[in-house]
Design a protein around this motif. Structure first.
Motif, PDB file in Angstrom:
ATOM      1  N   PHE A 172       0.892  -1.142  -0.126  1.00 49.58           N
ATOM      2  CA  PHE A 172      -0.114   0.092   0.141  1.00 49.58           C
ATOM      3  C   PHE A 172       0.774   1.240  -0.007  1.00 49.58           C
ATOM      4  N   TYR A 173       1.790   1.164   0.678  1.00 50.74           N
ATOM      5  CA  TYR A 173       2.912   2.443   0.816  1.00 50.74           C
ATOM      6  C   TYR A 173       3.992   2.449  -0.338  1.00 50.74           C
ATOM      7  N   ARG A 174       3.760   1.365  -0.903  1.00 51.45           N
ATOM      8  CA  ARG A 174       4.992   1.015  -2.052  1.00 51.45           C
ATOM      9  C   ARG A 174       6.338   1.133  -1.704  1.00 51.45           C
ATOM     10  N   HIS A 175       6.588   0.420  -0.682  1.00 48.41           N
ATOM     11  CA  HIS A 175       7.890   0.465   0.157  1.00 48.41           C
ATOM     12  C   HIS A 175       8.430  -1.038  -0.011  1.00 48.41           C
ATOM     13  N   ALA A 176       9.463  -1.429  -0.672  1.00 49.92           N
ATOM     14  CA  ALA A 176       9.930  -2.629  -0.888  1.00 49.92           C
ATOM     15  C   ALA A 176      11.058  -2.756   0.164  1.00 49.92           C
ATOM     16  N   PRO A 177      11.174  -4.148   0.453  1.00 49.96           N
ATOM     17  CA  PRO A 177      12.099  -4.591   1.583  1.00 49.96           C
ATOM     18  C   PRO A 177      13.557  -4.370   0.756  1.00 49.96           C
ATOM     19  N   SER A 178      14.488  -4.497   1.807  1.00 52.27           N
ATOM     20  CA  SER A 178      16.082  -4.344   1.146  1.00 52.27           C
ATOM     21  C   SER A 178      16.492  -5.922   1.217  1.00 52.27           C
ATOM     22  N   LEU A 179      17.859  -6.228   0.948  1.00 50.74           N
ATOM     23  CA  LEU A 179      18.271  -7.349   0.962  1.00 50.74           C
ATOM     24  C   LEU A 179      18.701  -7.795   2.194  1.00 50.74           C
ATOM     25  N   GLY A 180      18.433  -7.056   3.413  1.00 52.08           N
ATOM     26  CA  GLY A 180      18.335  -7.546   4.541  1.00 52.08           C
ATOM     27  C   GLY A 180      17.369  -8.433   5.134  1.00 52.08           C
ATOM     28  N   ILE A 181      16.390  -8.590   4.100  1.00 55.76           N
ATOM     29  CA  ILE A 181      15.325  -9.492   4.387  1.00 55.76           C
ATOM     30  C   ILE A 181      15.830 -11.017   4.616  1.00 55.76           C
ATOM     31  N   ARG A 257      13.115  -3.761  11.030  1.00 55.14           N
ATOM     32  CA  ARG A 257      12.947  -2.472  10.265  1.00 55.14           C
ATOM     33  C   ARG A 257      14.070  -2.195   9.264  1.00 55.14           C
ATOM     34  N   SER A 258      15.254  -2.740   9.457  1.00 55.02           N
ATOM     35  CA  SER A 258      16.135  -2.520   8.474  1.00 55.02           C
ATOM     36  C   SER A 258      15.824  -3.389   7.349  1.00 55.02           C
ATOM     37  N   ALA A 259      15.381  -4.762   7.897  1.00 57.45           N
ATOM     38  CA  ALA A 259      15.309  -5.734   6.581  1.00 57.45           C
ATOM     39  C   ALA A 259      14.148  -5.397   5.720  1.00 57.45           C
ATOM     40  N   LEU A 260      12.895  -5.004   6.373  1.00 55.30           N
ATOM     41  CA  LEU A 260      11.864  -4.749   5.691  1.00 55.30           C
ATOM     42  C   LEU A 260      11.506  -3.170   5.071  1.00 55.30           C
ATOM     43  N   LEU A 261      12.187  -2.117   5.831  1.00 58.99           N
ATOM     44  CA  LEU A 261      11.987  -0.877   5.365  1.00 58.99           C
ATOM     45  C   LEU A 261      13.271  -0.266   5.133  1.00 58.99           C
ATOM     46  N   GLY A 262      14.365  -0.896   5.443  1.00 57.25           N
ATOM     47  CA  GLY A 262      15.602  -0.089   5.000  1.00 57.25           C
ATOM     48  C   GLY A 262      15.893   1.096   5.626  1.00 57.25           C
ATOM     49  N   THR A 263      15.366   1.423   6.873  1.00 59.20           N
ATOM     50  CA  THR A 263      15.642   2.531   7.838  1.00 59.20           C
ATOM     51  C   THR A 263      17.107   2.850   7.786  1.00 59.20           C
ATOM     52  N   GLN A 264      17.672   1.743   8.213  1.00 55.67           N
ATOM     53  CA  GLN A 264      19.305   1.883   8.604  1.00 55.67           C
ATOM     54  C   GLN A 264      19.966   0.646   8.275  1.00 55.67           C
ATOM     55  N   PRO A 265      21.296   0.458   8.039  1.00 56.41           N
ATOM     56  CA  PRO A 265      21.854  -0.523   7.790  1.00 56.41           C
ATOM     57  C   PRO A 265      21.672  -1.663   8.818  1.00 56.41           C
ATOM     58  N   MET A 266      21.721  -2.964   8.376  1.00 57.33           N
ATOM     59  CA  MET A 266      21.552  -3.927   9.346  1.00 57.33           C
ATOM     60  C   MET A 266      22.154  -4.009  10.678  1.00 57.33           C
ATOM     61  N   PRO A 267      21.734  -3.518  11.984  1.00 50.82           N
ATOM     62  CA  PRO A 267      22.368  -3.502  13.119  1.00 50.82           C
ATOM     63  C   PRO A 267      22.855  -4.716  13.695  1.00 50.82           C
ATOM     64  N   TRP A 268      23.953  -5.193  13.268  1.00 49.75           N
ATOM     65  CA  TRP A 268      24.504  -6.379  13.559  1.00 49.75           C
ATOM     66  C   TRP A 268      25.194  -6.452  14.866  1.00 49.75           C
ATOM     67  N   ASP A 269      25.705  -5.229  15.230  1.00 47.51           N
ATOM     68  CA  ASP A 269      26.238  -4.969  16.691  1.00 47.51           C
ATOM     69  C   ASP A 269      24.960  -5.321  17.572  1.00 47.51           C
ATOM     70  N   LEU A 270      23.804  -4.789  17.701  1.00 46.83           N
ATOM     71  CA  LEU A 270      22.712  -4.929  18.215  1.00 46.83           C
ATOM     72  C   LEU A 270      22.123  -6.416  18.320  1.00 46.83           C
ATOM     73  N   ILE A 271      22.132  -6.942  17.278  1.00 46.17           N
ATOM     74  CA  ILE A 271      21.900  -8.465  17.136  1.00 46.17           C
ATOM     75  C   ILE A 271      22.720  -9.362  17.700  1.00 46.17           C
ATOM     76  N   ALA A 272      24.083  -9.064  17.558  1.00 46.70           N
ATOM     77  CA  ALA A 272      25.175  -9.747  18.388  1.00 46.70           C
ATOM     78  C   ALA A 272      24.970  -9.862  19.743  1.00 46.70           C
TER      79      ALA A 272
END
Length: 300
Positions: A172-181, A257-272
């Motif tokens: 609906f918002y025409r927003h494609a996911p990033s490769l982070g998906i 949010r990073s994977a689906l909206l591309g708001t920022q690079p994938m936060p690997w530090d937070l995930i780790a």
């Protein structure tokens, strides 16, 4: 098959058939005897495999109970995050003008509400799993850990439905996911690990202390505002970023949010940091659960 049942943590072994001296016949060929364990075991994988059918049944029962005699049915999996998104959009997006990293606030909040709704519902149902089945605990033996874990697994149905709604909203918002998906399976695994860890801790406490059950609503609400559901982690000062990520849901939500909206690079530090924190919570929660397991039938 004859079974001798006990309500304490146990192992099973097969007894050999014995000959009856009176009538020259044999006892049943297969006897399963459940005995108390010796030593310390976090998980008995053989036992869990043996009870896999019960685990599947508990998951299916959780799903049926949730939607039984429900006029809306699976619509509840959409209504909860959808209405929360509408309220957050009005209050935080329109009135408070909270920054949403350059994407529509409705999409920004819904991408966080999907994993958060799963987490909150899984923990709530997981904590209540043993308390609501007190009669079963007193009558038969089965691996008690199956109860909270089945509640966590059953909520994946609601999560999948909510993800479909999120996909429609993105179209609906025409927003494609990033490769982070491609990182979504890892994020979902971390989300489930976190829900399982918290459920194990609180379930073991809830069996003995009913205060835990009564406090769940307040605790979940407080935890939501301690997670980046209505705001972005960009508002957190850089020096506190990794400390904030000790809450594993921080990495999960920002990863979504990073994977689906591309708001920022994938936060690997937070995930780790989240993976490390969730692993510690799960191992310690499992140890605590096992230490209290033998008393469940007495205090439930």
């Amino acid at each position: 098959m004859t079974s001798v049942l006990d309500t304490t943590p146990s192992v099973t072994r097969d007894a050999t058939p014995r000959q009856n001296a009176v009538n020259d016949t044999f006892a049943p060929e297969h006897i399963t005897i459940i005995e108390r364990r010796s030593g310390w075991h976090l998980l008995d994988w053989k036992e869990l495999v043996a009870y896999r059918d019960l685990f599947r049944f508990l998951i299916w029962r959780e799903i049926k109970v949730r939607y039984a005699q429900s006029a809306i049915g699976i619509g509840w999996a959409i209504i909860q995050p959808l209405f929360s998104m509408l309220v957050f959009t009005i209050v935080f997006g329109r009135l408070a003008k909270v920054e949403s990293d350059g994407v529509p606030y409705a999409l920004f909040s819904f991408a966080a509400l999907v994993p958060w709704t799963y987490f909150s519902n899984a923990v709530t149902d997981g904590v209540n799993a043993l308390v609501s089945e007190a009669n079963m605990l007193r009558k038969i033996y089965f691996p008690r850990i199956l109860m909270p874990l089945s509640a966590v697994a059953a909520k994946l149905v609601d999560f999948t439905i909510a993800m479909c709604m999120l996909a429609i909203l993105m179209i609906f918002y025409r927003h494609a996911p990033s490769l982070g998906i491609l990182a979504l399976p890892l994020l979902v695994a971390l989300m489930m690990l976190t829900a399982s860890a918290i459920s194990l801790w609180l379930t073991a406490l809830a069996v003995q202390y009913r205060d835990v059950k009564h406090a769940m609503g307040f605790m979940v609400q407080l935890a939501m505002y301690g997670s980046p559901v209505v705001y972005a982690t960009s508002l957190i000062p850089e020096q506190y970023r990794l400390l904030y990520a000790i809450n594993p849901m921080v990495g999960v939500i920002e990863g979504f949010r990073s994977a689906l909206l591309g708001t920022q690079p994938m936060p690997w530090d937070l995930i780790a940091v989240g993976i490390l924190s969730a692993s510690v919570l799960f191992i310690t929660g499992l140890a605590f659960f096992r230490s209290k397991e033998r008393t469940f039938a007495d205090v439930a």
